[in-house]
Write a protein that holds these residues in place. Structure first.
Motif, PDB file in Angstrom:
ATOM      1  N   GLN A 143       0.959  -1.053  -0.128  1.00 17.95           N
ATOM      2  CA  GLN A 143      -0.023   0.084   0.031  1.00 17.95           C
ATOM      3  C   GLN A 143       0.908   1.320  -0.020  1.00 17.95           C
ATOM      4  O   GLN A 143       0.593   2.335  -0.475  1.00 17.95           O
ATOM      5  N   GLN A 144       1.891   1.222   1.000  1.00 17.70           N
ATOM      6  CA  GLN A 144       2.765   2.108   0.892  1.00 17.70           C
ATOM      7  C   GLN A 144       3.736   2.644  -0.350  1.00 17.70           C
ATOM      8  O   GLN A 144       3.835   3.674  -1.041  1.00 17.70           O
ATOM      9  N   GLN A 145       3.899   1.558  -1.238  1.00 21.06           N
ATOM     10  CA  GLN A 145       4.591   1.551  -2.530  1.00 21.06           C
ATOM     11  C   GLN A 145       3.782   2.142  -3.404  1.00 21.06           C
ATOM     12  O   GLN A 145       4.027   3.009  -4.174  1.00 21.06           O
ATOM     13  N   LEU A 146       2.226   1.869  -3.389  1.00 20.06           N
ATOM     14  CA  LEU A 146       1.365   2.359  -4.317  1.00 20.06           C
ATOM     15  C   LEU A 146       1.166   3.854  -3.994  1.00 20.06           C
ATOM     16  O   LEU A 146       0.995   4.508  -4.873  1.00 20.06           O
ATOM     17  N   ASP A 147       1.127   4.163  -2.757  1.00 22.43           N
ATOM     18  CA  ASP A 147       0.881   5.624  -2.356  1.00 22.43           C
ATOM     19  C   ASP A 147       2.015   6.472  -2.927  1.00 22.43           C
ATOM     20  O   ASP A 147       1.987   7.474  -3.605  1.00 22.43           O
ATOM     21  N   GLN A 148       3.320   5.787  -2.975  1.00 24.27           N
ATOM     22  CA  GLN A 148       4.490   6.506  -3.408  1.00 24.27           C
ATOM     23  C   GLN A 148       4.559   6.828  -5.064  1.00 24.27           C
ATOM     24  O   GLN A 148       4.787   7.763  -5.033  1.00 24.27           O
ATOM     25  N   LEU A 149       3.815   5.576  -5.622  1.00 25.79           N
ATOM     26  CA  LEU A 149       3.862   5.768  -6.962  1.00 25.79           C
ATOM     27  C   LEU A 149       2.894   6.874  -7.565  1.00 25.79           C
ATOM     28  O   LEU A 149       2.855   7.509  -8.535  1.00 25.79           O
ATOM     29  N   LEU A 150       1.530   6.983  -6.839  1.00 23.33           N
ATOM     30  CA  LEU A 150       0.584   7.617  -7.008  1.00 23.33           C
ATOM     31  C   LEU A 150       1.014   9.194  -6.898  1.00 23.33           C
ATOM     32  O   LEU A 150       0.881  10.132  -7.804  1.00 23.33           O
ATOM     33  N   ALA A 151       2.065   9.457  -5.812  1.00 24.48           N
ATOM     34  CA  ALA A 151       2.526  10.786  -5.533  1.00 24.48           C
ATOM     35  C   ALA A 151       3.389  11.318  -6.529  1.00 24.48           C
ATOM     36  O   ALA A 151       3.341  12.222  -6.762  1.00 24.48           O
ATOM     37  N   ASP A 152       4.358  10.146  -7.129  1.00 22.71           N
ATOM     38  CA  ASP A 152       5.373  10.598  -7.749  1.00 22.71           C
ATOM     39  C   ASP A 152       4.741  11.015  -9.351  1.00 22.71           C
ATOM     40  O   ASP A 152       5.227  11.749  -9.777  1.00 22.71           O
ATOM     41  N   ASN A 153       3.543  10.312  -9.714  1.00 18.55           N
ATOM     42  CA  ASN A 153       2.986  10.681 -10.893  1.00 18.55           C
ATOM     43  C   ASN A 153       2.130  11.936 -10.822  1.00 18.55           C
ATOM     44  O   ASN A 153       1.116  11.916 -11.670  1.00 18.55           O
ATOM     45  N   GLN A 154       2.034  12.323  -9.894  1.00 22.16           N
ATOM     46  CA  GLN A 154       1.198  13.696  -9.850  1.00 22.16           C
ATOM     47  C   GLN A 154       1.466  14.500 -11.068  1.00 22.16           C
ATOM     48  O   GLN A 154       2.524  14.879 -11.355  1.00 22.16           O
ATOM     49  N   PRO A 155       0.233  14.971 -11.687  1.00 23.19           N
ATOM     50  CA  PRO A 155       0.570  15.866 -12.970  1.00 23.19           C
ATOM     51  C   PRO A 155       1.021  17.226 -12.141  1.00 23.19           C
ATOM     52  O   PRO A 155       0.418  17.615 -11.166  1.00 23.19           O
ATOM     53  N   PRO A 156       1.741  17.808 -13.096  1.00 19.28           N
ATOM     54  CA  PRO A 156       2.251  19.048 -12.809  1.00 19.28           C
ATOM     55  C   PRO A 156       0.778  20.262 -12.594  1.00 19.28           C
ATOM     56  O   PRO A 156       0.016  19.973 -13.582  1.00 19.28           O
ATOM     57  N   SER A 157       1.020  20.967 -11.756  1.00 23.11           N
ATOM     58  CA  SER A 157       0.025  21.937 -11.433  1.00 23.11           C
ATOM     59  C   SER A 157       0.092  22.859 -12.770  1.00 23.11           C
ATOM     60  O   SER A 157       1.213  23.428 -13.135  1.00 23.11           O
ATOM     61  N   ARG A 158      -0.934  23.418 -13.161  1.00 24.28           N
ATOM     62  CA  ARG A 158      -1.150  24.300 -14.552  1.00 24.28           C
ATOM     63  C   ARG A 158      -0.540  25.455 -14.153  1.00 24.28           C
ATOM     64  O   ARG A 158      -0.626  26.501 -15.084  1.00 24.28           O
ATOM     65  N   ASP A 159      -1.014  26.218 -13.017  1.00 25.95           N
ATOM     66  CA  ASP A 159      -0.795  27.525 -12.729  1.00 25.95           C
ATOM     67  C   ASP A 159       0.636  27.975 -12.352  1.00 25.95           C
ATOM     68  O   ASP A 159       1.593  27.603 -12.176  1.00 25.95           O
TER      69      ASP A 159
END
Lengths: 182, 159
Positions: free
Chosen positions: B143-159
């Motif tokens: 679960q921790q690994q998954l959370d990490q992956l999701l956090a890394d792939n956060q799309p860059p904010s547009r503003d």
């Protein structure tokens, strides 16, 4: 949840579906016209009506008692009655079966003519031109044949034609009643 | 659109059926007008024993005519609806009722809908449970690994 409950939960709807399937399956091929008469086990309804051959003379249900007998509901407009008539004449003559007729929704002269031409298997036929006795007997349509015992209790009912195929099961019941009376 | 179509369909059905029924009633005479309504109600809930998918009001068979006349007679002699129904059941059995009482013979008929609902609920549970399990199958470290992956792939904010 314990495993037994879980298993039960998985299996029981399947069983229910299976039971439903079985229930529906055994209904396939059943004749919907074969409704069991609610008169079975009960005494004949009381009536007081003229007979076909002597319209001035009334008969009642008491005149049908004393011996087991058949009560055959017939009419000249009914093709199946025509088909079974010879058979009725046959068992009345050869097997000495006591048969009473109920001439149902018919015309007097036509019915009298029919018996003169085709033979009369009946001890007497009750004239029931308006179907009054018919309603009390629970008649749905002609022909119908009721088996009664010596006391006038209705034992069985046949909807449809009496013939070589439908008579034997009724006959064995009739013979049993006959044995019990004598 | 759908509602309008349904309404017009129902209207067509009703106008096709009602005039027939009414024309028929007129030939039956009653002492009081409310008796005519009772006649209509009774011949609607009583089934024709000969033509089994019709009620007494709709059927033209000999027996249906006889039984209609009988219902008329019984109403005019002051019998209650219940007495008339009993009269019919005595002669033709419960078969004649379009609204049969709950008993041993009709149990399956009355309970089947509930059984169907149970089977449906079971099906929902049975087929829904797999997806549920998949989520729960992750160990804490996974679960921790998954959370990490999701956090890394956060799309860059547009503003």
């Amino acid at each position: 949840m314990t495993t037994t409950i879980k298993r039960l939960l998985i299996v029981s709807p399947m069983l229910m579906a299976f039971a439903l399937g079985l229930f529906l399956y055994q209904g396939i091929g059943k004749d919907p016209n074969n409704i069991e008469s609610s008169l079975i086990g009960q005494s004949l309804p009381a009536f007081n009506a003229p007979t076909l051959m002597s319209p001035n003379k009334n008969v009642t249900q008491v005149d049908m008692l004393g011996q087991p007998a058949l009560i055959n509901v017939w009419a000249t407009w009914c093709p199946t009655c025509r088909a079974e008539h010879e058979f009725l004449v046959g068992i009345a003559k050869q097997e000495k079966v006591r048969i009473f007729g109920v001439n149902y929704h018919d015309q007097l002269t036509a019915a009298q003519q029919w018996l003169k031409e085709l033979g009369n298997p009946y001890v007497f036929s009750v004239s029931d031109p308006k179907g009054v006795l018919g309603i009390d007997l629970g008649v749905v349509g002609a022909p119908e044949t009721y088996l009664i015992d010596a006391q006038g209790v209705v034992i069985d009912k046949l909807t449809g034609e009496l013939n070589e195929r439908t008579w034997p099961p009724l006959r064995s019941k009739y013979l049993k009643l006959l044995e019990a009376t004598n | 659109m759908f509602k309008a179509a349904l309404a017009s369909m129902l209207f067509c059905l009703a106008s096709a059926v009602l005039p027939l029924a009414q024309a028929d009633i007129k030939s039956y005479e009653f002492a009081e007008p409310e008796m005519a309504q009772r006649f209509v109600d009774l011949t609607t809930v009583l089934r024709c024993p000969k033509c089994q998918n019709q009620n007494l009001a709709d059927s033209d068979s000999i027996i249906a005519k006889d039984l209609r006349a009988q219902v008329q007679k019984l109403i005019n002699t002051g019998q209650t609806d219940r007495q008339i129904t009993e009269f019919m059941v005595q002669r033709y059995g419960e078969f004649i009722l379009y609204d049969p009482p709950f008993n041993k013979a009709t149990m399956v008929l009355w309970l089947m809908p509930f059984g169907m609902v149970l089977i449906g609920l079971w099906a929902l549970w049975f087929f829904g449970r797999k997806t549920h399990n998949q989520g729960a199958m992750l160990t804490p470290s996974e679960q921790q690994q998954l959370d990490q992956l999701l956090a890394d792939n956060q799309p860059p904010s547009r503003d």
